[in-house]
Design a protein around this motif. Structure first.
Motif, PDB file in Angstrom:
ATOM      1  N   TRP A  81     -10.312   6.755 -31.090  1.00  0.00           N
ATOM      2  CA  TRP A  81      -8.847   6.713 -31.013  1.00  0.00           C
ATOM      3  C   TRP A  81      -8.196   7.730 -31.936  1.00  0.00           C
ATOM      4  O   TRP A  81      -7.184   8.337 -31.582  1.00  0.00           O
ATOM      5  CB  TRP A  81      -8.348   5.296 -31.313  1.00  0.00           C
ATOM      6  CG  TRP A  81      -8.344   4.464 -30.068  1.00  0.00           C
ATOM      7  CD1 TRP A  81      -9.416   4.175 -29.268  1.00  0.00           C
ATOM      8  CD2 TRP A  81      -7.199   3.874 -29.447  1.00  0.00           C
ATOM      9  NE1 TRP A  81      -9.001   3.426 -28.197  1.00  0.00           N
ATOM     10  CE2 TRP A  81      -7.664   3.214 -28.285  1.00  0.00           C
ATOM     11  CE3 TRP A  81      -5.850   3.823 -29.766  1.00  0.00           C
ATOM     12  CZ2 TRP A  81      -6.800   2.528 -27.433  1.00  0.00           C
ATOM     13  CZ3 TRP A  81      -4.990   3.131 -28.921  1.00  0.00           C
ATOM     14  CH2 TRP A  81      -5.474   2.493 -27.770  1.00  0.00           C
ATOM     15  N   LEU A  82      -8.767   7.934 -33.121  1.00  0.00           N
ATOM     16  CA  LEU A  82      -8.142   8.902 -34.025  1.00  0.00           C
ATOM     17  C   LEU A  82      -8.404  10.338 -33.566  1.00  0.00           C
ATOM     18  O   LEU A  82      -7.597  11.227 -33.826  1.00  0.00           O
ATOM     19  CB  LEU A  82      -8.562   8.649 -35.473  1.00  0.00           C
ATOM     20  CG  LEU A  82      -7.945   7.357 -36.044  1.00  0.00           C
ATOM     21  CD1 LEU A  82      -8.300   7.189 -37.520  1.00  0.00           C
ATOM     22  CD2 LEU A  82      -6.420   7.309 -35.891  1.00  0.00           C
ATOM     23  N   VAL A 121      -5.577  10.652 -31.201  1.00  0.00           N
ATOM     24  CA  VAL A 121      -4.325  10.857 -31.953  1.00  0.00           C
ATOM     25  C   VAL A 121      -4.258  12.295 -32.469  1.00  0.00           C
ATOM     26  O   VAL A 121      -3.218  12.965 -32.359  1.00  0.00           O
ATOM     27  CB  VAL A 121      -4.222   9.849 -33.132  1.00  0.00           C
ATOM     28  CG1 VAL A 121      -3.076  10.224 -34.068  1.00  0.00           C
ATOM     29  CG2 VAL A 121      -4.049   8.428 -32.600  1.00  0.00           C
ATOM     30  N   LEU A 129      -7.190  -0.200 -36.191  1.00  0.00           N
ATOM     31  CA  LEU A 129      -6.070   0.739 -36.059  1.00  0.00           C
ATOM     32  C   LEU A 129      -4.966   0.416 -37.062  1.00  0.00           C
ATOM     33  O   LEU A 129      -4.324   1.313 -37.603  1.00  0.00           O
ATOM     34  CB  LEU A 129      -5.522   0.710 -34.629  1.00  0.00           C
ATOM     35  CG  LEU A 129      -6.428   1.351 -33.573  1.00  0.00           C
ATOM     36  CD1 LEU A 129      -5.919   1.025 -32.167  1.00  0.00           C
ATOM     37  CD2 LEU A 129      -6.506   2.871 -33.765  1.00  0.00           C
ATOM     38  N   SER A 186      -3.525   2.876 -39.831  1.00  0.00           N
ATOM     39  CA  SER A 186      -2.093   3.117 -39.985  1.00  0.00           C
ATOM     40  C   SER A 186      -1.669   2.939 -41.447  1.00  0.00           C
ATOM     41  O   SER A 186      -0.882   3.730 -41.976  1.00  0.00           O
ATOM     42  CB  SER A 186      -1.362   2.157 -39.046  1.00  0.00           C
ATOM     43  OG  SER A 186       0.001   2.385 -39.107  1.00  0.00           O
ATOM     44  N   LEU A 203      -6.840  13.568 -40.732  1.00  0.00           N
ATOM     45  CA  LEU A 203      -7.175  12.420 -39.883  1.00  0.00           C
ATOM     46  C   LEU A 203      -8.669  12.093 -39.963  1.00  0.00           C
ATOM     47  O   LEU A 203      -9.059  10.938 -39.795  1.00  0.00           O
ATOM     48  CB  LEU A 203      -6.689  12.630 -38.461  1.00  0.00           C
ATOM     49  CG  LEU A 203      -5.150  12.555 -38.347  1.00  0.00           C
ATOM     50  CD1 LEU A 203      -4.712  12.667 -36.890  1.00  0.00           C
ATOM     51  CD2 LEU A 203      -4.565  11.284 -38.952  1.00  0.00           C
ATOM     52  N   THR A 258      -9.818   8.435 -40.917  1.00  0.00           N
ATOM     53  CA  THR A 258     -10.871   7.757 -40.155  1.00  0.00           C
ATOM     54  C   THR A 258     -11.961   7.230 -41.093  1.00  0.00           C
ATOM     55  O   THR A 258     -12.390   6.081 -40.990  1.00  0.00           O
ATOM     56  CB  THR A 258     -11.505   8.727 -39.127  1.00  0.00           C
ATOM     57  OG1 THR A 258     -10.473   9.261 -38.304  1.00  0.00           O
ATOM     58  CG2 THR A 258     -12.517   8.006 -38.255  1.00  0.00           C
ATOM     59  N   ALA A 290       1.602  12.570 -36.032  1.00  0.00           N
ATOM     60  CA  ALA A 290       0.402  11.746 -35.833  1.00  0.00           C
ATOM     61  C   ALA A 290       0.730  10.261 -36.005  1.00  0.00           C
ATOM     62  O   ALA A 290       0.236   9.408 -35.257  1.00  0.00           O
ATOM     63  CB  ALA A 290      -0.688  12.157 -36.823  1.00  0.00           C
ATOM     64  N   SER A 291       1.580   9.972 -36.968  1.00  0.00           N
ATOM     65  CA  SER A 291       1.963   8.584 -37.209  1.00  0.00           C
ATOM     66  C   SER A 291       2.723   8.005 -36.009  1.00  0.00           C
ATOM     67  O   SER A 291       2.486   6.860 -35.601  1.00  0.00           O
ATOM     68  CB  SER A 291       2.810   8.545 -38.490  1.00  0.00           C
ATOM     69  OG  SER A 291       3.156   7.241 -38.789  1.00  0.00           O
ATOM     70  N   LEU A 349       0.176   7.414 -33.224  1.00  0.00           N
ATOM     71  CA  LEU A 349      -0.636   6.228 -33.520  1.00  0.00           C
ATOM     72  C   LEU A 349       0.154   4.956 -33.222  1.00  0.00           C
ATOM     73  O   LEU A 349      -0.352   4.021 -32.590  1.00  0.00           O
ATOM     74  CB  LEU A 349      -1.104   6.271 -34.981  1.00  0.00           C
ATOM     75  CG  LEU A 349      -1.961   5.099 -35.470  1.00  0.00           C
ATOM     76  CD1 LEU A 349      -3.186   4.889 -34.590  1.00  0.00           C
ATOM     77  CD2 LEU A 349      -2.412   5.336 -36.929  1.00  0.00           C
ATOM     78  N   THR A 350       1.416   4.929 -33.638  1.00  0.00           N
ATOM     79  CA  THR A 350       2.265   3.765 -33.367  1.00  0.00           C
ATOM     80  C   THR A 350       2.418   3.539 -31.860  1.00  0.00           C
ATOM     81  O   THR A 350       2.308   2.402 -31.377  1.00  0.00           O
ATOM     82  CB  THR A 350       3.656   3.978 -34.004  1.00  0.00           C
ATOM     83  OG1 THR A 350       3.470   4.196 -35.405  1.00  0.00           O
ATOM     84  CG2 THR A 350       4.566   2.784 -33.782  1.00  0.00           C
ATOM     85  N   VAL A 376      -0.893   2.134 -30.499  1.00  0.00           N
ATOM     86  CA  VAL A 376      -1.113   0.747 -30.933  1.00  0.00           C
ATOM     87  C   VAL A 376      -0.238  -0.202 -30.103  1.00  0.00           C
ATOM     88  O   VAL A 376      -0.694  -1.270 -29.674  1.00  0.00           O
ATOM     89  CB  VAL A 376      -0.854   0.589 -32.450  1.00  0.00           C
ATOM     90  CG1 VAL A 376      -0.757  -0.878 -32.839  1.00  0.00           C
ATOM     91  CG2 VAL A 376      -1.965   1.274 -33.253  1.00  0.00           C
TER      92      VAL A 376
END
Lengths: 283, 283
Positions: free
Chosen positions: A189-190, A193, A242, A246, B190, B194, B245-246, B249-250, B253
């Motif tokens: 997933w990252l 991203v 996740l 975050s 990232l 990770t 990226a944030s 990711l949000t 999710v």
């Protein structure tokens, strides 16, 4: 405990095809059978040098087997398990799988197959899929996670995976799913991203890419259908990982925004020391 | 425009050492000089087969040079630039660097060196550092980003990087920093996220790691001091990429929490199509 001698592999993709190639190399004495939904798969497996008997009828492929290995996407396993449950296997037969999640697979398959089912997860694969990418040495040095239930004896299955070159670890299905969410599904997933954040706003930046981008995002080139299935099947543990990611990202952004040079160096050093836990030689 | 003939490389680490090895292979006619702060570096460069004249006095290393290449950490470049500015170079000399950021480097060095300074950034490296990891083919096929100012002619420098095997792109220092934040600094961060999210809470999960974790986190094994310097020097563009990226990711999710299977498949497919922009053969 004799080794398995009549082995049926269901699904000739990267994992099933690699299993067939590895088994015919390491266990030339075993009676090997391969099942695929599509008749056209036979020509593809022959082109890869796989000599196993080929079936498009799953029941015929499994009749009399002492080991059945499900190597299809996790969503298709319950229907195949129903067929296997109606088939006469060898009396001491074991049914296993190679799926990337175990909680939902064990919950779905154990009621159908009973104690015959014992989950496996060889930590081997590629962002590429299909028989064309199969290789006999795919499992060499890879971890293989087994999830025996209470009272289940995993020794015979362990010996099989070890004969293919795996390091075998045993754990509960729940622990499997949490560990694999951390070490496999979260990185996937990252990587997604990273790819989206890097290139959505400026696809031409790809012309500047070097090895760091290539490696960090490699798995984001994987099959979207496969990873949709895996993500939904391990949704709870993946969401927990996740949320952890975050929080870490928020923590690092705050440190950089300040900027707090010492805290930044400390986080990078912590990440390095954790990354350095990975043996250099590990595949 | 004749090619550079008297070339001084300052800093014999991975990049400087690889430059020396590449230049002596590709430009055996050039008078090559190498500077290091530590006298002990001479034995290390000789052990790697580098024949360049060796100096610990930066001014002596650069006297009469028509090309000076700064291959030290970005924080140390201004002090070296002051020394170079007081040294008599060849009349048409160019000073360049190999730093991972350009805005702050150009802002710091141009006032000292004037139009002689023209930034370079070869997109090549490794999570490993130091002369021991230097290789003559490090630049082969790599992108090299040049950031000429208004009126600066980059042709002679471009020819040099091309002679080492680079694909050269020209852009402004600001554009460089934004693109490199996306394609290099963001992936690094990232990979750190990770690693921390995967292993902080369960370091033993590393025993289950496969190729996905290994590749996705490789660069997190890089030098914390080097990456602290790079991150601070490109802080603004990196923060913009990290905020992107944030958000991504949000978004992901939320899709998984619902779960919205179609949206999930769409995001994974979008990431795959962007990742697939990267030529397979690119290093």
């Amino acid at each position: 405990m004799p080794p398995f001698s009549r082995i049926s592999v269901l699904g000739p993709g990267l994992l099933g095809g690699s299993l067939a190639l590895a088994l015919q190399a390491r266990r030339p004495d075993a009676d090997l059978r391969l099942w695929a939904r599509r008749p056209g798969a036979e020509a593809e497996i022959r082109a890869r040098g796989i000599r196993a008997a080929f079936f498009t009828d799953a029941s015929a492929a499994c009749a009399g087997a002492d080991l059945v290995i499900l190597a299809t996407p996790v969503e298709t396993m319950p229907a195949l398990a129903e067929v296997i449950a109606r088939t006469e296997l060898a009396p001491d037969a074991v049914v296993t799988d190679v799926g990337s999640v175990k909680g939902s697979v064990v919950n779905a398959l154990s009621p159908i197959l009973g104690d015959r089912f014992l989950g496996s997860h060889p930590m081997a694969g590629s962002e590429k899929t299909g028989i064309a990418t199969a290789r006999a040495d795919l499992f060499e040095g890879a971890a293989c996670l087994l999830t025996p239930g209470p009272g289940q004896d995993a020794r015979r299955l362990r010996a099989l995976w070890e004969s293919l070159g795996c390091r075998v670890l045993e754990m509960s299905p729940g622990e499997h799913d949490r560990k694999v969410a951390r070490i496999s599904h979260l990185p996937h997933w990252l990587a997604v991203v990273t790819t989206l954040a890097a290139l959505r706003g400026d696809p031409e930046a790809v012309a500047c890419a070097a090895g760091g981008f290539r490696d960090t995002t490699r798995v984001a080139g994987g099959d979207p259908d496969l990873w949709t299935g895996i993500s939904l099947a391990n949704r709870e543990a993946l969401l927990a990982s996740l949320h952890e990611a975050s929080s870490v990202l928020t923590e690092l952004v705050e440190i950089l925004a300040k900027p707090d040079e010492e805290a930044l160096r400390r986080c990078l050093a912590e990440a390095k020391s954790l990354r350095d836990l990975l043996p250099a030689a590990q595949p």
